[in-house]
Design a protein around this motif. Structure first.
Motif, PDB file in Angstrom:
ATOM      1  N   MET A  66       5.553   5.933   1.347  1.00 15.54           N
ATOM      2  CA  MET A  66       4.894   7.157   1.375  1.00 15.54           C
ATOM      3  C   MET A  66       5.725   8.030   0.306  1.00 15.54           C
ATOM      4  SD  MET A  66       4.272   9.966   4.381  1.00 15.54           S
ATOM      5  CE  MET A  66       5.684  10.211   4.690  1.00 15.54           C
ATOM      6  N   ALA A  67       5.233   8.822  -0.640  1.00 16.27           N
ATOM      7  CA  ALA A  67       5.883   9.773  -1.511  1.00 16.27           C
ATOM      8  C   ALA A  67       5.603  11.046  -0.890  1.00 16.27           C
ATOM      9  CB  ALA A  67       5.136   9.590  -2.953  1.00 16.27           C
ATOM     10  N   VAL A  68       6.737  11.847  -0.441  1.00 14.64           N
ATOM     11  CA  VAL A  68       6.629  13.214  -0.259  1.00 14.64           C
ATOM     12  C   VAL A  68       6.667  14.126  -1.126  1.00 14.64           C
ATOM     13  CG1 VAL A  68       7.739  14.731   1.405  1.00 14.64           C
ATOM     14  CG2 VAL A  68       7.941  12.237   2.005  1.00 14.64           C
TER      15      VAL A  68
ATOM     16  N   ASN B 124       2.189  19.038 -11.696  1.00 13.91           N
ATOM     17  CA  ASN B 124       3.249  18.076 -12.029  1.00 13.91           C
ATOM     18  C   ASN B 124       2.990  16.856 -11.485  1.00 13.91           C
ATOM     19  OD1 ASN B 124       5.763  16.553 -11.962  1.00 13.91           O
ATOM     20  ND2 ASN B 124       6.699  17.946 -10.773  1.00 13.91           N
ATOM     21  N   LYS B 125       2.341  15.986 -12.168  1.00 13.56           N
ATOM     22  CA  LYS B 125       2.076  14.535 -11.654  1.00 13.56           C
ATOM     23  C   LYS B 125       2.949  13.521 -12.004  1.00 13.56           C
ATOM     24  CE  LYS B 125      -2.002  15.062  -9.314  1.00 13.56           C
ATOM     25  NZ  LYS B 125      -1.571  16.758  -9.100  1.00 13.56           N
ATOM     26  N   GLN B 126       3.817  14.023 -13.037  1.00 16.28           N
ATOM     27  CA  GLN B 126       5.056  13.066 -13.483  1.00 16.28           C
ATOM     28  C   GLN B 126       5.779  12.674 -12.400  1.00 16.28           C
ATOM     29  OE1 GLN B 126       3.931  15.864 -15.051  1.00 16.28           O
ATOM     30  NE2 GLN B 126       4.245  15.766 -17.191  1.00 16.28           N
ATOM     31  N   ASP B 127       6.072  13.621 -11.587  1.00 15.64           N
ATOM     32  CA  ASP B 127       7.209  13.306 -10.533  1.00 15.64           C
ATOM     33  C   ASP B 127       6.282  12.381  -9.321  1.00 15.64           C
ATOM     34  OD1 ASP B 127       9.371  14.293 -11.255  1.00 15.64           O
ATOM     35  OD2 ASP B 127       9.109  16.349 -10.400  1.00 15.64           O
ATOM     36  N   VAL B 128       5.132  12.863  -9.194  1.00 15.62           N
ATOM     37  CA  VAL B 128       4.027  12.173  -8.109  1.00 15.62           C
ATOM     38  C   VAL B 128       4.207  10.563  -8.446  1.00 15.62           C
ATOM     39  CG1 VAL B 128       1.984  12.032  -7.065  1.00 15.62           C
ATOM     40  CG2 VAL B 128       2.772  14.254  -7.775  1.00 15.62           C
ATOM     41  N   GLY B 129       3.948  10.390  -9.796  1.00 14.86           N
ATOM     42  CA  GLY B 129       3.733   9.024 -10.147  1.00 14.86           C
ATOM     43  C   GLY B 129       5.302   8.451 -10.231  1.00 14.86           C
ATOM     44  N   GLY B 130       6.164   9.138 -10.532  1.00 14.33           N
ATOM     45  CA  GLY B 130       7.423   8.398 -10.554  1.00 14.33           C
ATOM     46  C   GLY B 130       7.857   8.238  -9.052  1.00 14.33           C
ATOM     47  N   ARG B 131       7.352   8.980  -8.156  1.00 21.69           N
ATOM     48  CA  ARG B 131       8.052   8.769  -6.787  1.00 21.69           C
ATOM     49  C   ARG B 131       7.367   7.496  -6.262  1.00 21.69           C
ATOM     50  NH1 ARG B 131       8.709  15.082  -4.333  1.00 21.69           N
ATOM     51  NH2 ARG B 131      10.334  15.711  -5.867  1.00 21.69           N
ATOM     52  N   LEU B 132       5.987   7.339  -6.411  1.00 24.64           N
ATOM     53  CA  LEU B 132       5.567   6.232  -6.092  1.00 24.64           C
ATOM     54  C   LEU B 132       5.984   4.948  -6.816  1.00 24.64           C
ATOM     55  CD1 LEU B 132       1.703   7.501  -6.452  1.00 24.64           C
ATOM     56  CD2 LEU B 132       2.944   6.556  -4.341  1.00 24.64           C
ATOM     57  N   ALA B 133       6.611   5.138  -8.123  1.00 25.25           N
ATOM     58  CA  ALA B 133       7.080   4.179  -8.727  1.00 25.25           C
ATOM     59  C   ALA B 133       8.414   3.536  -8.055  1.00 25.25           C
ATOM     60  CB  ALA B 133       7.073   4.203 -10.266  1.00 25.25           C
TER      61      ALA B 133
ATOM     62  N   PHE C 139       0.922  -1.255  -0.039  1.00 24.57           N
ATOM     63  CA  PHE C 139      -0.114   0.019   0.049  1.00 24.57           C
ATOM     64  C   PHE C 139       0.772   1.279   0.014  1.00 24.57           C
ATOM     65  CE2 PHE C 139      -2.802   3.543   1.576  1.00 24.57           C
ATOM     66  CZ  PHE C 139      -3.944   2.923   0.988  1.00 24.57           C
ATOM     67  N   LEU C 140       0.789   1.985  -1.173  1.00 27.45           N
ATOM     68  CA  LEU C 140       1.810   2.957  -1.457  1.00 27.45           C
ATOM     69  C   LEU C 140       0.974   4.400  -1.458  1.00 27.45           C
ATOM     70  CD1 LEU C 140       4.292   1.383  -4.025  1.00 27.45           C
ATOM     71  CD2 LEU C 140       4.316   1.173  -1.560  1.00 27.45           C
ATOM     72  N   TYR C 141       1.420   5.524  -0.873  1.00 27.55           N
ATOM     73  CA  TYR C 141       0.341   6.610  -0.831  1.00 27.55           C
ATOM     74  C   TYR C 141       1.398   8.177  -1.066  1.00 27.55           C
ATOM     75  CZ  TYR C 141       1.737   6.343   3.974  1.00 27.55           C
ATOM     76  OH  TYR C 141       2.352   6.260   5.471  1.00 27.55           O
ATOM     77  N   VAL C 142       0.515   8.944  -1.563  1.00 30.76           N
ATOM     78  CA  VAL C 142       1.051  10.407  -1.626  1.00 30.76           C
ATOM     79  C   VAL C 142       0.802  10.991  -0.290  1.00 30.76           C
ATOM     80  CG1 VAL C 142       1.271  12.172  -2.980  1.00 30.76           C
ATOM     81  CG2 VAL C 142       0.813  10.016  -3.954  1.00 30.76           C
TER      82      VAL C 142
END
Length: 656
Positions: free
Chosen positions: A512-514, A528-537, A474-477
């Motif tokens: 958790m992606a900070v 900027n959703k590229q970095d959000v998705g990338g950090r979760l990845a 379970f990974l979250y932002v």
């Protein structure tokens, strides 16, 4: 006569054929078993449907194996054994009539859920950074997309309502209205691992975490017992509605009395001859959060002069307001509308208008988030004979600040009733084998951030139990930075919500992606959703796929006090450093609980914090703000999570 007999014969034969087709109808499958789907690799995958026959056989092309099942009360199910990732494959389902699913991939299936920042599409209302280029380049046939519809229900459902007839192959034609965060998450994993990825996107903007949690789990904490009972009983529901109506009436009367634009419940600021020369100016349509009022919630009045040449015809006016609005023309009440996402359609009677100069007044109440008068295009007054744009400068004045008002009564309705979205958008998926979950939600619960310390772990454990996988990743932002930056250390419900998210890392198999470095103070939906998705990845690659990759900034571990210095130790402290220049974002307090900005420096992989104003420090806080500007990082270049060393009562602790 022959012709008549021939027609009757054809009709009878046609009816027989139609009847036979109805009797021999092919099996029916859940909405998520379609062409182009992804099944979880190396797993025992439940596969089921309905039939009016006695038995069903299912044949999988990857191993040529046939599974047989008896039909019981119209339903059947088998368990398919899936190999290591690959494809494309097919599945043939036969109950006497053959139905074949084509272009199936075996890979990794991720459930993507939350509220609007997860829902935010590449194009549409989202229009993320570089969206045109991102859409044009989204040619990834090994990534597949399943989009759930917005549905809520009082009771758990068996069927998921989906868009676009089920699974779709990721391409420039299919990606535009899909979750940007989910897409960038999948894209990075696919580029790294070359494993097919299936994304089940089931999210809903503006929703509360309790709406995504089962009633059984919620009943263990008793915070929502009244609402859950109201969903079961019409009598309880009516009683809850009556109490809400009474509380709301009292609150609205209080707000009217507190509003400077009202006097004895009369709208004095709507008067045609009001002197508004001292009012400030703002361009509309726009959100006032983008016009120097980023942290403001409450009531704002807007006024504008306009000139018409013909006052013999009614005029129409359409726009959006966030959240509620009231409209006057020349001091005459025209109408009002509630709801941030409801388009206003007002008819302005000719009798309210004058040939020449007129005055329009709009009173806007905003409870949270963005507020203002907005539209996809210009705000335009129209009659049969005349069209007039109202876009441009408007006078405005603050009627009341929500900080000076009591909390607005709240009634969970529709999709935000406890468990209502879980019942319709998660429960139908529970037997679909998945690899893990990504989650982006929290903004809507910020006013009850302390309660979120219970609610997020509750949801995680609830979903793991329901999906029958206690180790389900379970990974979250964590919430991004938002609202106006404060000059001095202060309390913050968003910081308290981030703290609740940070605390959930105590659960195993979480990440958790900070994102406090990539938000937008004026936009609750940063582009900027590229970095959000990338950090979760990155988290998934490191923790789920055993890839050696940096995935976390520093995370607070412990502290010690010596004289006037508090020393902070961190997990993920390799090459801990300031991202630029000297460290900032730290504040320090003594026993009086009054925080002052602090000096901070790195010594032997730890951070030493001190301030001349605090000779006997007790607590340190970092990035404790709605929109912080701290710059602590490590070898990864990723930001440190906000934290505090104290457990003093926050501003949301007593809110439920």
């Amino acid at each position: 006569m022959k012709r008549h007999f021939f027609k009757k014969t054809i009709l009878v034969v046609s009816l027989v054929i139609l009847s036979a087709n109805a009797v021999n109808a092919a099996v029916t499958l859940p909405s998520f078993f379609t062409d182009n789907m992804v099944l979880q690799q190396k797993s025992a995958v439940p596969f089921w449907g309905e039939s009016n026959k006695q038995s069903v056989s299912v044949t999988t092309s990857w191993d040529k194996k046939t599974y047989k099942a008896n039909v019981v009360k119209g339903k059947w199910n088998v368990v398919l054994k899936t190999p290591v990732y690959g494809g494309p494959y097919s599945i043939a389902i036969n109950d006497g009539d053959l139905k074949t699913l084509q272009n199936i991939l075996i890979g990794e299936v991720w459930l993507c859920s939350g509220q609007s920042n997860m829902e935010m599409p590449l194009e549409g209302w989202g229009k993320i950074d570089n969206y045109k280029e991102e859409i044009q380049n989204a040619d990834y046939p090994q990534i597949r997309l399943l989009q759930a519809e917005h549905i809520e229900s009082t009771l758990p459902l068996n069927t998921l309502k989906v868009q676009h007839d089920g699974w779709n192959v990721c391409s420039p034609k299919t990606i535009a209205d899909f979750s940007a965060t989910a897409y960038f998450f999948a894209r990075k994993i696919y580029k790294e691992k070359k494993i097919p990825i299936g994304l089940i996107h089931s999210s809903w903007g503006g929703t509360l975490i309790e709406a995504w949690t089962s009633s059984g789990a919620l009943s263990t904490i008793h915070d929502f017992d009244t609402e859950i009972e109201a969903m079961k009983s019409e009598t309880n529901r009516e009683a809850l509605q009556q109490k809400y109506n009474a509380d709301l009436a009292v609150w609205e009367k209080y707000v009217a009395n507190a509003d400077k634009g009202m006097q004895q419940e009369k709208a004095i600021w709507s008067a045609e001859n009001l002197d508004d020369s001292s009012w400030k100016t703002m361009k509309l349509p726009s959100f006032f959060d983008s016009n120097g009022l980023a942290s403001f919630d409450g009531i704002i009045w807007f006024r504008k002069k306009f000139i018409i040449s013909d006052n013999t015809k009614d005029f129409s006016l359409s726009y959006y307001a966030d959240d509620d609005d009231i409209l006057w023309i020349n001091g005459n009440y025209v109408g009002e509308t509630k709801g941030y996402n409801v388009e206003r359609h007002y008819t302005i009677p000719a009798k309210f208008l004058k040939k020449g100069e007129n005055t329009i007044t709009i009173r806007v109440f905003d409870g949270a988030g963005n507020g203002g008068v907005y539209a996809d295009e210009k705000i335009t007054l129209k009659s049969e004979n005349e069209t007039l744009s109202l876009a441009g400068d408007w006078k405005y004045n603050i009627g009341a600040d929500s900080k000076d008002l009591p909390a607005k009564p709240y009634l969970a309705q529709g999709q935000n009733r406890p468990s209502a979205i879980y019942n319709a958008m998660i429960a139908p998926l529970l037997d679909y084998k998945i690899k893990g979950i990504i989650w982006y939600q929290g903004e809507s619960n910020a006013e009850r951030a302390f309660q979120y310390q219970k609610l997020l772990p509750l949801l995680i454990n609830d979903w793991r139990a329901k999906f029958k996988d206690k180790n389900l990743p379970f990974l979250y932002v964590q919430l991004a930075n938002y609202k106006q930056q404060k000059q001095q250390p202060d309390n913050s419900d968003w910081a308290e919500l981030r703290e609740a998210q940070f605390m959930a890392l105590k659960l195993p198999n979480t990440g958790m992606a900070v994102t406090t470095d990539i938000g937008n103070g004026e936009d609750i939906h940063p582009k900027n959703k590229q970095d959000v998705g990338g950090r979760l990845a990155n988290i998934a690659l490191a923790k789920v796929y055993n890839t050696k990759i940096e995935y976390s900034g520093p995370l607070y571990k412990s502290y010690t006090v010596k004289a006037n210095v508090i020393t902070i130790d961190f997990d993920f402290n390799e090459n801990i450093k300031a991202k630029d220049n000297s460290l900032k974002g730290f504040s320090i307090a003594g026993a009086d609980q009054k925080f002052h900005w602090a000096e901070a420096k790195i010594v032997n992989g730890k951070v030493e914090v001190y301030a001349q104003e605090v000779p006997n420090p007790v607590s340190v806080r970092y990035n404790w703000a709605d929109n912080p500007n701290g710059n602590l990082t490590n070898a990864s270049g990723l930001p440190a999570s906000s934290f505090r060393t104290d457990n003093w009562e926050g501003i949301t602790q007593k809110k439920k």
